[in-house]
Write an enzyme that holds these catalytic residues in place. Structure first.
Site, mmCIF file in Angstrom:
data_model
loop_
_atom_site.group_PDB
_atom_site.id
_atom_site.type_symbol
_atom_site.label_atom_id
_atom_site.label_comp_id
_atom_site.label_asym_id
_atom_site.label_seq_id
_atom_site.Cartn_x
_atom_site.Cartn_y
_atom_site.Cartn_z
ATOM 1 C CB SER A 67 16.931 11.404 2.734
ATOM 2 O OG SER A 67 16.370 10.158 3.076
ATOM 3 C CB THR A 107 9.284 8.576 6.042
ATOM 4 O OG1 THR A 107 9.524 7.410 6.804
ATOM 5 C CG2 THR A 107 9.468 9.812 6.927
ATOM 6 C CE LYS A 162 6.981 5.041 4.099
ATOM 7 N NZ LYS A 162 7.697 3.743 4.061
ATOM 8 C CG ASN A 188 8.554 5.450 -0.974
ATOM 9 O OD1 ASN A 188 8.049 5.171 -2.071
ATOM 10 N ND2 ASN A 188 9.852 5.304 -0.740
ATOM 11 C CG ASP A 234 9.695 2.218 0.987
ATOM 12 O OD1 ASP A 234 10.830 2.736 0.901
ATOM 13 O OD2 ASP A 234 8.819 2.628 1.765
ATOM 14 N N GLY A 254 3.716 -3.499 9.412
ATOM 15 C CA GLY A 254 3.491 -2.108 9.022
ATOM 16 C C GLY A 254 3.709 -1.870 7.543
ATOM 17 N N GLY A 255 3.912 -0.600 7.190
ATOM 18 C CA GLY A 255 4.070 -0.231 5.791
ATOM 19 C C GLY A 255 5.291 -0.848 5.141
ATOM 20 N NE ARG A 282 5.078 -5.482 19.156
ATOM 21 C CZ ARG A 282 5.155 -4.216 19.547
ATOM 22 N NH1 ARG A 282 5.783 -3.918 20.671
ATOM 23 N NH2 ARG A 282 4.606 -3.246 18.840
#
Length: 427
Positions: free
Chosen positions: A23, A60, A64, A85, A101, A136-137, A158
């Protein structure tokens, strides 16, 4: 507490833990710098977000949701997803939250669709099924972008209603798969969230995307490549989300061509240069010269093996046999092949083990140094002495060509070969 010099930086990234990040380099190229990393727990992250003298922050994991909650105003995307983000401090001191994102993946998705299939993502995926790995996010951002172009998303994880077991039977009509999990990320690479037989069973697939950007070709991408499927890993998403964040930070539009320009710079900087070729072709001397020219670290796989084992490659072959040496070679190739920005000279027989290809190809450009057989040295090379150069060439030449991204006839000197590679790869 954040350090004083970090709290007054104009731009930065907040998260925990923060490993090496591209970044700061990306934002330097985009013009939103100085840009620093703030590795902070939740309490200190909240203090920095509300009180730090910054203009723009990227956020991150795991902060978030916190970023969205602390903002005075949320974009529609943040309200929809509940996570942000990107934060911008306005002139009146209020905080605005965005989720770039979503914008970054949307940009990557549309470019992929146009490159691979000649149409926009909206035309390619309207009312088609897309399997998204992970919940997730990142998954929420990816699903939002996919739903915005009319795709029907199926989130697989999972545990829960949709798991990895029996995917081809439940979703044989999937048009795209997208990985948003960390499976396959450096240093645990190459790896894939899918068993080897799953992708070939999804007969209607139009492509594979992975938001993981290190390595450049994840295990999932390598599997797609073997099947001839279009694929892309997450470097474009990383750069494009930073581009849209930078526009917010700076308060004005940027030229969109910057995205691909920055992407190319990072790819050139992070890709390994892998030298393969016949024993005695000059890979080590060329590699050292190329490392000097480019300022990159140099790794000679045979030397790395000798350092680890306490004896040379030739001695290992003589004492323990070639198979024992090849097993050690594969392990060492895996150790270095997943890293970034190296010049790596491989032993002549590295191509005799198919698994070495993915280990080298995942994060590198493979260059085949071609030297005439009559110019190859046999000194210190027991396999060459035992089998003969002509026989080795007959067995391996097709492999060298098949593995190579670039074939370079030797120029006559290590320095000449190195200069030619530097020019060809624009290093």
């Amino acid at each position: 507490m954040p350090q004083k010099e970090e709290s007054v930086a104009a731009f930065g990234l907040v998260g925990h833990p923060l490993a090496h990040s591209w970044s700061p380099y990306i934002h330097e190229l985009l013009g939103s710098s100085p840009y620093v990393l703030h590795d902070l727990e939740a309490e200190d992250a909240a203090r920095l977000i509300r009180g730090g003298a910054w203009r723009g922050l990227n956020v991150t994991i795991p902060h978030k949701r916190l970023a969205a909650e602390l903002a005075d105003e949320q974009s529609p995307r943040v309200k929809r997803l509940g996570v942000a983000n990107t934060l911008v401090r306005r002139e009146d001191g209020s905080l605005f939250a965005e989720n770039t994102d979503v914008l970054g993946f949307a940009w990557m998705l549309d470019r992929f669709s146009r490159r691979a299939h000649g149409v926009s993502a909206a035309k390619l995926l309207a009312n088609k099924k897309v399997i998204v790995f992970g919940s997730g996010g990142a998954s929420r951002a990816v699903c939002a972008a996919l739903e915005d172009v009319g795709a029907r998303t199926v989130v697989v994880s999972r545990s829960g209603e949709e798991t990895y077991a029996g995917l081809p039977q439940r979703h044989p009509d999937a048009a795209l798969v997208v990985n948003t999990t960390p499976v396959g990320m450096f240093p645990s690479c190459p790896a894939s969230p899918l068993a080897d037989d799953v992708l070939p069973s999804l007969r209607e697939l139009l492509g594979v995307l992975d938001v993981v950007y290190n390595p450049r070709r994840t295990g999932l991408c390598l599997a797609a490549e073997r099947l001839g499927l279009p694929f892309e890993s997450g470097l474009a998403m990383l750069v494009s989300q930073a581009f849209f964040a930078s526009e917010l930070f700076l308060g004005h539009s940027l030229d969109e061509s910057l995205i691909e320009a920055v992407e190319r710079k990072i790819a050139r900087r992070s890709d390994n240069v892998i030298l393969i070729g016949m024993p005695g072709a000059g890979k080590s001397s060329c590699g050292r010269a190329l490392a000097r020219l480019t300022g990159r670290p140099f790794v000679d796989i045979d030397e790395a093996i000798a350092l680890e084992c306490g004896k040379s490659a030739a001695q290992i072959i003589c004492d323990e046999g070639e198979e024992a040496f090849r097993a050690t070679e594969t392990r060492v190739v895996g150790d270095y092949g997943c890293r970034s920005g190296l010049v790596i000279a491989c032993g002549g027989g590295v191509v005799t083990r198919p698994e070495n290809y993915d280990l080298l190809h995942q994060n590198g450009t493979i260059v085949f140094l071609e030297r005439p057989i009559e110019e190859l040295s046999l000194s210190g090379r027991p396999v060459s002495q035992q089998l003969g150069v002509e026989r080795i060439a007959a067995e391996r030449m097709g492999l060298y060509h098949g593995w190579a991204d670039v074939c370079l006839p030797c120029t006559g000197s290590a320095e000449g070969d190195a200069s030619a590679i530097k020019a060809l790869l624009e290093l």
